[in-house]
Design a protein around this motif. Sequence first.
Motif, PDB file in Angstrom:
ATOM      1  N   ASN A 140     -74.760 -48.928 -50.118  1.00 43.78           N
ATOM      2  CA  ASN A 140     -73.873 -49.029 -51.278  1.00 43.78           C
ATOM      3  C   ASN A 140     -73.003 -47.776 -51.471  1.00 43.78           C
ATOM      4  O   ASN A 140     -72.192 -47.717 -52.399  1.00 43.78           O
ATOM      5  CB  ASN A 140     -74.687 -49.273 -52.548  1.00 43.78           C
ATOM      6  CG  ASN A 140     -75.275 -50.671 -52.590  1.00 43.78           C
ATOM      7  OD1 ASN A 140     -74.764 -51.595 -51.943  1.00 43.78           O
ATOM      8  ND2 ASN A 140     -76.360 -50.843 -53.337  1.00 43.78           N
ATOM      9  N   ILE A 141     -73.188 -46.781 -50.620  1.00 42.31           N
ATOM     10  CA  ILE A 141     -72.386 -45.556 -50.702  1.00 42.31           C
ATOM     11  C   ILE A 141     -71.164 -45.709 -49.790  1.00 42.31           C
ATOM     12  O   ILE A 141     -71.294 -45.906 -48.586  1.00 42.31           O
ATOM     13  CB  ILE A 141     -73.207 -44.323 -50.286  1.00 42.31           C
ATOM     14  CG1 ILE A 141     -74.465 -44.204 -51.161  1.00 42.31           C
ATOM     15  CG2 ILE A 141     -72.364 -43.063 -50.418  1.00 42.31           C
ATOM     16  CD1 ILE A 141     -75.417 -43.114 -50.723  1.00 42.31           C
ATOM     17  N   LEU A 142     -69.997 -45.615 -50.346  1.00 44.85           N
ATOM     18  CA  LEU A 142     -68.754 -45.844 -49.602  1.00 44.85           C
ATOM     19  C   LEU A 142     -68.199 -44.513 -49.088  1.00 44.85           C
ATOM     20  O   LEU A 142     -67.184 -43.994 -49.572  1.00 44.85           O
ATOM     21  CB  LEU A 142     -67.741 -46.560 -50.490  1.00 44.85           C
ATOM     22  CG  LEU A 142     -68.239 -47.863 -51.159  1.00 44.85           C
ATOM     23  CD1 LEU A 142     -67.144 -48.463 -52.023  1.00 44.85           C
ATOM     24  CD2 LEU A 142     -68.717 -48.857 -50.121  1.00 44.85           C
ATOM     25  N   TRP A 143     -68.844 -43.962 -48.071  1.00 43.13           N
ATOM     26  CA  TRP A 143     -68.436 -42.667 -47.539  1.00 43.13           C
ATOM     27  C   TRP A 143     -66.993 -42.699 -47.025  1.00 43.13           C
ATOM     28  O   TRP A 143     -66.291 -41.692 -47.089  1.00 43.13           O
ATOM     29  CB  TRP A 143     -69.370 -42.247 -46.404  1.00 43.13           C
ATOM     30  CG  TRP A 143     -70.788 -41.996 -46.820  1.00 43.13           C
ATOM     31  CD1 TRP A 143     -71.872 -42.761 -46.541  1.00 43.13           C
ATOM     32  CD2 TRP A 143     -71.263 -40.885 -47.599  1.00 43.13           C
ATOM     33  NE1 TRP A 143     -73.013 -42.211 -47.101  1.00 43.13           N
ATOM     34  CE2 TRP A 143     -72.666 -41.047 -47.759  1.00 43.13           C
ATOM     35  CE3 TRP A 143     -70.663 -39.774 -48.186  1.00 43.13           C
ATOM     36  CZ2 TRP A 143     -73.465 -40.157 -48.452  1.00 43.13           C
ATOM     37  CZ3 TRP A 143     -71.459 -38.865 -48.885  1.00 43.13           C
ATOM     38  CH2 TRP A 143     -72.837 -39.062 -49.015  1.00 43.13           C
ATOM     39  N   ASN A 144     -66.579 -43.834 -46.506  1.00 42.49           N
ATOM     40  CA  ASN A 144     -65.245 -43.921 -45.906  1.00 42.49           C
ATOM     41  C   ASN A 144     -64.118 -44.036 -46.936  1.00 42.49           C
ATOM     42  O   ASN A 144     -62.955 -44.116 -46.578  1.00 42.49           O
ATOM     43  CB  ASN A 144     -65.181 -45.109 -44.938  1.00 42.49           C
ATOM     44  CG  ASN A 144     -65.421 -46.433 -45.645  1.00 42.49           C
ATOM     45  OD1 ASN A 144     -66.048 -46.471 -46.708  1.00 42.49           O
ATOM     46  ND2 ASN A 144     -64.931 -47.524 -45.069  1.00 42.49           N
ATOM     47  N   LYS A 145     -64.458 -44.037 -48.219  1.00 46.09           N
ATOM     48  CA  LYS A 145     -63.450 -44.082 -49.280  1.00 46.09           C
ATOM     49  C   LYS A 145     -63.534 -42.854 -50.183  1.00 46.09           C
ATOM     50  O   LYS A 145     -63.108 -42.874 -51.338  1.00 46.09           O
ATOM     51  CB  LYS A 145     -63.601 -45.362 -50.101  1.00 46.09           C
ATOM     52  CG  LYS A 145     -63.289 -46.630 -49.308  1.00 46.09           C
ATOM     53  CD  LYS A 145     -63.345 -47.860 -50.191  1.00 46.09           C
ATOM     54  CE  LYS A 145     -62.997 -49.119 -49.382  1.00 46.09           C
ATOM     55  NZ  LYS A 145     -63.044 -50.334 -50.207  1.00 46.09           N
ATOM     56  N   SER A 146     -64.109 -41.800 -49.644  1.00 44.28           N
ATOM     57  CA  SER A 146     -64.232 -40.551 -50.406  1.00 44.28           C
ATOM     58  C   SER A 146     -62.872 -39.872 -50.550  1.00 44.28           C
ATOM     59  O   SER A 146     -61.917 -40.191 -49.827  1.00 44.28           O
ATOM     60  CB  SER A 146     -65.212 -39.606 -49.717  1.00 44.28           C
ATOM     61  OG  SER A 146     -66.481 -40.199 -49.558  1.00 44.28           O
ATOM     62  N   SER A 147     -62.785 -38.907 -51.451  1.00 44.51           N
ATOM     63  CA  SER A 147     -61.546 -38.140 -51.644  1.00 44.51           C
ATOM     64  C   SER A 147     -61.887 -36.778 -52.233  1.00 44.51           C
ATOM     65  O   SER A 147     -63.025 -36.528 -52.658  1.00 44.51           O
ATOM     66  CB  SER A 147     -60.581 -38.896 -52.564  1.00 44.51           C
ATOM     67  OG  SER A 147     -61.166 -39.103 -53.841  1.00 44.51           O
ATOM     68  N   ILE A 148     -60.891 -35.907 -52.263  1.00 46.84           N
ATOM     69  CA  ILE A 148     -61.002 -34.583 -52.875  1.00 46.84           C
ATOM     70  C   ILE A 148     -60.087 -34.563 -54.092  1.00 46.84           C
ATOM     71  O   ILE A 148     -58.927 -34.976 -54.011  1.00 46.84           O
ATOM     72  CB  ILE A 148     -60.599 -33.461 -51.909  1.00 46.84           C
ATOM     73  CG1 ILE A 148     -61.343 -33.591 -50.578  1.00 46.84           C
ATOM     74  CG2 ILE A 148     -60.843 -32.099 -52.533  1.00 46.84           C
ATOM     75  CD1 ILE A 148     -62.838 -33.445 -50.686  1.00 46.84           C
ATOM     76  N   ILE A 149     -60.595 -34.069 -55.226  1.00 49.02           N
ATOM     77  CA  ILE A 149     -59.784 -34.029 -56.446  1.00 49.02           C
ATOM     78  C   ILE A 149     -59.729 -32.604 -57.003  1.00 49.02           C
ATOM     79  O   ILE A 149     -60.626 -31.778 -56.763  1.00 49.02           O
ATOM     80  CB  ILE A 149     -60.316 -34.989 -57.528  1.00 49.02           C
ATOM     81  CG1 ILE A 149     -61.725 -34.592 -57.987  1.00 49.02           C
ATOM     82  CG2 ILE A 149     -60.300 -36.430 -57.038  1.00 49.02           C
ATOM     83  CD1 ILE A 149     -62.221 -35.366 -59.192  1.00 49.02           C
TER      84      ILE A 149
END
Length: 438
Positions: A140-149
């Motif tokens: 359930n962890i979407l590592w491929n949709k991570s980002s930096i803010i």
Amino acid sequence: MENQNSFFQSATAKVIMVGLLTLVLLIPLSFVQRLISERAERKQEVIKEITSKWGESVLLYGPIIKVPYLVRTPISKSSEFTTETHYAYFFPDELDSKINVNTTEKQRNNYDAVVFSSEMKFKGNFSMPSFSTQNILPENILWNKSSIIINTSNLKSIKDGMKINLAGKTLDFNTSENNASSLSQLETQPINLSDYFSGEKASFNFNVSYNGSQQLMLIPIAKTNAANIKSNWKSPKFSGFFLPNGDEKKTNASGFEANWKILEFNRPFAQSYFGVLPNLEKYAFGVDFIIPVDEYQKNERASKYGFLVIGLTFLIFFVIQSISKISIHIFNYTMIGLALIMFYTLLIAITEHSTFLTAYLIAGTSVVVMITLYSISLLKHRKFPLLIAFSLTALYTFIFVIIQLENYALLVGSIGLFLILGLIMYFSRKIDWNNLKN
């Protein structure tokens, strides 16, 4: 009728009339104080107009890793689930900030505003985010949709586009929605976070150039935070939740340099959040770039002593009148009182075109000379106008000293008033009030 005339010629009646006149003069004095307040408000409006065009206060914190994850909730009395996307936020392990600030003063009409240009450099590293403390399945962890803010204020005054180098790869920032606080949010395009963590840690660095004014603030989100701020501003005010290290703060004629070192244990918030990123603005630290001496505040403080100046001046004239047996009409007291009030209008008017010290000297000298010359025509002996000139000069000097003081203003003021009262008691001790009819 004779008794009535005798009462109006008595010392008691004269004291009452002078006292009432002193109270009446509080009305024009209040108008002067209102004028000072209006001019101070006008100054704030002009400063706000200048800073809104150049750039407002700056607050920045980041970078933060943002990882989406799915939360499945069963529907009541059904085998189906609802799926929602939530976000986890992970702060850096180390964050080193180096900031160089160049300040200038912008002038419009008679008002000055402090603005600055800043060059900010950040570097540090992240550990691979962990969901081990949460009851979240790995799939359930979407590592491929991570980002930096990065969260920041004053977005419109960033001078160059912002990019971050993460593990040797460059990512561009774009604006995005931020519902957690009033700050604007910059966010990279989605990335596969696993590609950036070949080892235990991933290093980063980014630069940002800002136009701003009044204040520059940071938030210590890393486990170990080191911040260095240099500027040509000579009168910094360090503010916020953390002050700079005492032995690493230097201020001199060419500006200042300050250093902060803040650990995770020093701050009251966590290193990661799941669901909602809280508002952390109250934990910010930094520098206020303000003009340290507000001339309008000094004018306001001076006007608050107006009642004291009028009362003591009238008292000096009354004691001289009583000792010398010279009659001074209530009209003469009125003219003297209005001259004393004119001091404050001169003071505020000249201050807007010069320094407070220069304005105080010009206004004080003008009023002392005017009243001294006026008293020569009222009093027969030259020693009395000279005494009045000396007394007014000493009084205005005393008030100027009190205005300059902050921590000792009450102490010095109380001692000074005590001495003044003692002198008046000394010179008035031999007056025969029962036989006083002038």
